[in-house]
Design a protein around this motif. Sequence first.
Motif, PDB file in Angstrom:
ATOM      1  N   GLY A  13       5.414  10.030  -0.704  1.00  0.00           N
ATOM      2  CA  GLY A  13       5.352   8.617  -0.333  1.00  0.00           C
ATOM      3  C   GLY A  13       5.108   7.753  -1.559  1.00  0.00           C
ATOM      4  O   GLY A  13       4.727   8.253  -2.626  1.00  0.00           O
ATOM      5  N   ALA A  14       5.346   6.450  -1.376  1.00  0.00           N
ATOM      6  CA  ALA A  14       5.120   5.522  -2.491  1.00  0.00           C
ATOM      7  C   ALA A  14       3.639   5.456  -2.856  1.00  0.00           C
ATOM      8  O   ALA A  14       3.273   5.214  -4.003  1.00  0.00           O
ATOM      9  CB  ALA A  14       5.614   4.136  -2.103  1.00  0.00           C
ATOM     10  N   GLN A  15       2.789   5.691  -1.860  1.00  0.00           N
ATOM     11  CA  GLN A  15       1.346   5.626  -2.104  1.00  0.00           C
ATOM     12  C   GLN A  15       0.938   6.597  -3.214  1.00  0.00           C
ATOM     13  O   GLN A  15       0.155   6.272  -4.091  1.00  0.00           O
ATOM     14  CB  GLN A  15       0.600   5.952  -0.800  1.00  0.00           C
ATOM     15  N   LEU A  39       1.844   5.307  -6.659  1.00  0.00           N
ATOM     16  CA  LEU A  39       0.867   4.355  -7.203  1.00  0.00           C
ATOM     17  C   LEU A  39      -0.339   5.094  -7.769  1.00  0.00           C
ATOM     18  O   LEU A  39      -0.858   4.755  -8.836  1.00  0.00           O
ATOM     19  CB  LEU A  39       0.421   3.376  -6.108  1.00  0.00           C
ATOM     20  N   PHE A  71      -0.831  -5.620  -1.598  1.00  0.00           N
ATOM     21  CA  PHE A  71      -0.878  -4.471  -0.688  1.00  0.00           C
ATOM     22  C   PHE A  71      -2.221  -3.744  -0.822  1.00  0.00           C
ATOM     23  O   PHE A  71      -2.592  -3.309  -1.915  1.00  0.00           O
ATOM     24  CB  PHE A  71       0.290  -3.546  -1.043  1.00  0.00           C
ATOM     25  N   TYR A 127       1.093  -5.296 -11.525  1.00  0.00           N
ATOM     26  CA  TYR A 127       1.609  -4.689 -10.291  1.00  0.00           C
ATOM     27  C   TYR A 127       2.191  -5.787  -9.408  1.00  0.00           C
ATOM     28  O   TYR A 127       1.510  -6.789  -9.132  1.00  0.00           O
ATOM     29  CB  TYR A 127       0.483  -3.955  -9.555  1.00  0.00           C
ATOM     30  N   ILE A 163       5.065  -6.749  -5.956  1.00  0.00           N
ATOM     31  CA  ILE A 163       5.998  -6.397  -4.869  1.00  0.00           C
ATOM     32  C   ILE A 163       6.925  -7.605  -4.755  1.00  0.00           C
ATOM     33  O   ILE A 163       6.695  -8.493  -3.919  1.00  0.00           O
ATOM     34  CB  ILE A 163       5.238  -6.174  -3.537  1.00  0.00           C
ATOM     35  N   ASN A 186       4.401  -7.334   0.841  1.00  0.00           N
ATOM     36  CA  ASN A 186       3.326  -6.965   1.765  1.00  0.00           C
ATOM     37  C   ASN A 186       2.036  -7.529   1.182  1.00  0.00           C
ATOM     38  O   ASN A 186       1.668  -7.137   0.074  1.00  0.00           O
ATOM     39  CB  ASN A 186       3.241  -5.428   1.859  1.00  0.00           C
ATOM     40  N   ASP A 246       6.898  -2.365  -6.921  1.00  0.00           N
ATOM     41  CA  ASP A 246       6.845  -1.593  -5.673  1.00  0.00           C
ATOM     42  C   ASP A 246       7.950  -2.139  -4.750  1.00  0.00           C
ATOM     43  O   ASP A 246       7.955  -3.327  -4.436  1.00  0.00           O
ATOM     44  CB  ASP A 246       5.447  -1.824  -5.064  1.00  0.00           C
ATOM     45  N   PRO A 272       9.292  -0.955  -1.401  1.00  0.00           N
ATOM     46  CA  PRO A 272       9.543  -0.226  -0.155  1.00  0.00           C
ATOM     47  C   PRO A 272      10.492  -0.915   0.817  1.00  0.00           C
ATOM     48  O   PRO A 272      11.108  -0.269   1.660  1.00  0.00           O
ATOM     49  CB  PRO A 272       8.161  -0.077   0.476  1.00  0.00           C
ATOM     50  N   TYR A 273      10.589  -2.252   0.700  1.00  0.00           N
ATOM     51  CA  TYR A 273      11.349  -3.000   1.723  1.00  0.00           C
ATOM     52  C   TYR A 273      12.679  -3.539   1.203  1.00  0.00           C
ATOM     53  O   TYR A 273      13.368  -4.281   1.916  1.00  0.00           O
ATOM     54  CB  TYR A 273      10.472  -4.164   2.244  1.00  0.00           C
ATOM     55  N   THR A 321      10.282   4.342  -1.669  1.00  0.00           N
ATOM     56  CA  THR A 321       9.992   5.255  -0.562  1.00  0.00           C
ATOM     57  C   THR A 321      11.094   5.252   0.497  1.00  0.00           C
ATOM     58  O   THR A 321      11.809   4.255   0.644  1.00  0.00           O
ATOM     59  CB  THR A 321       8.658   4.854   0.119  1.00  0.00           C
ATOM     60  N   SER A 328       9.975   5.879   3.529  1.00  0.00           N
ATOM     61  CA  SER A 328       9.132   5.708   4.722  1.00  0.00           C
ATOM     62  C   SER A 328       9.659   4.625   5.652  1.00  0.00           C
ATOM     63  O   SER A 328       9.499   4.709   6.869  1.00  0.00           O
ATOM     64  CB  SER A 328       7.702   5.330   4.323  1.00  0.00           C
ATOM     65  N   LYS A 329      10.247   3.594   5.087  1.00  0.00           N
ATOM     66  CA  LYS A 329      10.661   2.456   5.910  1.00  0.00           C
ATOM     67  C   LYS A 329      12.128   2.547   6.332  1.00  0.00           C
ATOM     68  O   LYS A 329      12.543   1.845   7.238  1.00  0.00           O
ATOM     69  CB  LYS A 329      10.425   1.142   5.155  1.00  0.00           C
ATOM     70  N   ARG A 387       7.223  11.607   4.250  1.00  0.00           N
ATOM     71  CA  ARG A 387       6.438  11.426   3.019  1.00  0.00           C
ATOM     72  C   ARG A 387       7.303  11.671   1.779  1.00  0.00           C
ATOM     73  O   ARG A 387       6.931  12.415   0.880  1.00  0.00           O
ATOM     74  CB  ARG A 387       5.191  12.334   2.964  1.00  0.00           C
TER      75      ARG A 387
HETATM   76  C1  LIG Z   1       3.980  -2.379  -0.659  1.00  0.00           C
HETATM   77  C2  LIG Z   1       3.814  -0.972  -0.216  1.00  0.00           C
HETATM   78  N1  LIG Z   1       3.737   0.008  -1.116  1.00  0.00           N
HETATM   79  C3  LIG Z   1       3.587   1.287  -0.772  1.00  0.00           C
HETATM   80  C4  LIG Z   1       3.504   1.663   0.550  1.00  0.00           C
HETATM   81  C5  LIG Z   1       3.268   3.112   0.897  1.00  0.00           C
HETATM   82  O1  LIG Z   1       4.424   3.706   1.348  1.00  0.00           O
HETATM   83  P1  LIG Z   1       4.467   5.241   1.762  1.00  0.00           P
HETATM   84  O2  LIG Z   1       4.368   5.314   3.230  1.00  0.00           O
HETATM   85  O3  LIG Z   1       5.803   5.715   1.281  1.00  0.00           O
HETATM   86  O4  LIG Z   1       3.373   5.942   1.050  1.00  0.00           O
HETATM   87  C6  LIG Z   1       3.582   0.691   1.549  1.00  0.00           C
HETATM   88  C7  LIG Z   1       3.457   1.057   2.960  1.00  0.00           C
HETATM   89  O5  LIG Z   1       3.077   0.297   3.812  1.00  0.00           O
HETATM   90  C8  LIG Z   1       3.752  -0.667   1.153  1.00  0.00           C
HETATM   91  O6  LIG Z   1       3.827  -1.650   2.048  1.00  0.00           O
END
Ligand SMILES: Cc1ncc(COP(=O)(O)O)c(C=O)c1O
Length: 399
Positions: free
Chosen positions: A97-99, A102, A123, A170, A172, A177, A205, A207-208, A235, A237-238, A245
Amino acid sequence: MIRWNSLYAERARADHKDLVSGTGRQVINMSAGFPEPSLFPVEEVPRLIQSLAAEDGKALLQYNPPAGYEPLRAWIAKHSSTQDTRIETEQVLLTHGAQQGLDVVAKLLVEPGDCVLVEGPSFHGALWVFQAADAKIVTIPLEGEGMRLDVLEARLSELHEQGGLPKFIYTIPTFHNPTGYTATLERRLGLLELAERFGVPIVEDVPYNDLWYDAAPPPTLLELAGPERVIQVGTFSKTLCPALRVGWMIGPAGLIQKARHFKHIADTCSSGILQRVAYRLIQEGFWEHNVSRARELYRAKRDALTEAFATLNVPGVTCTVPSGGFFAWMKLPEGISSQKFQQFALEHGVSIAASPMFFADGKDAGACRLTISFPSPEQIRQGTAKLGEAMQRFFTHQY
Ligand SMILES: Cc1ncc(COP(=O)(O)O)c(C=O)c1O
């Protein structure tokens, strides 16, 4: 008896609260950043695991290389390249995941007391990572067009004079978000210019990024400046589903080489099964098709929110109209506590996310994040009406 409270490391002492999200059947969940479940590859995932196991089950169940499944890394490199900016496979690391991307960035770059610049709001998951790395977080105000560049320039100059330039900025930039804002091309170029002038890298970052409703967003910072100046975290994830993950990190080849080590420390490797499944979903065209379905579904939800909001007409309350992503930012009238209103709205049957969790210092900016990705258009209409009722009562009685 063990006195656990006296054993916690400094970074674990604070009270870490979970997101307030409605779990009761009567509560409409407009707080958690969950994707629309009808987009999930519910049938495809078990079918693909079965066929991958039949093809080479032993390889499937083996440890994965620390940088991740090579064909998927190569696809991400190609997909992220443009005519002017070429990304090589060695510049891509797959993450949990992107988390985790980071977290790995922070492990690589941040020492206790180092400064990190973030947008305000930002975020919460990223703020938690930088806080856990004992970073000194400096907040640059964010507005609809992007980061306030005048404030950024002033902070960078001050920090430069004090001899403590930030380790990175950092951001987005697209469908942010929690606000839903998208930085204009002009702001992106201005941000890159300042970052270059002060010699500070950017962590972007995204993700969207693919989830635009009306028109494609401006180029990413990575596309504009390349991986020597921008580390990008992304990621699936979305656009596929969070449970896979599967995320990634793109950066200079040397940094990615080092990042493998910290990825290994975190979890040895991510699941090769799930990375192969993600790759097959792309190869079969599922991902691309899903992205266009997602754009339509989320556009309808955004429209439901804007139409429902327009009927509320509560003086002093505004809500952004996002052009992509999962979130809208609702500003309350001057002096109203978003945290108290969040609680009040929950009692009225809607969960929303108050602003303090999106600021490193927990400040209440009098705004709330509304998530539109998870509830249906009908639930969004009902939830917005409930918010309207809650506001009328809350503002009149000033609870
Ligand atoms: C801005 C941002 N970065 C990272 C993530 C984490 O994404 P992941 O579910 O791939 O870990 C999210 C998820 O909500 C997000 O909104």
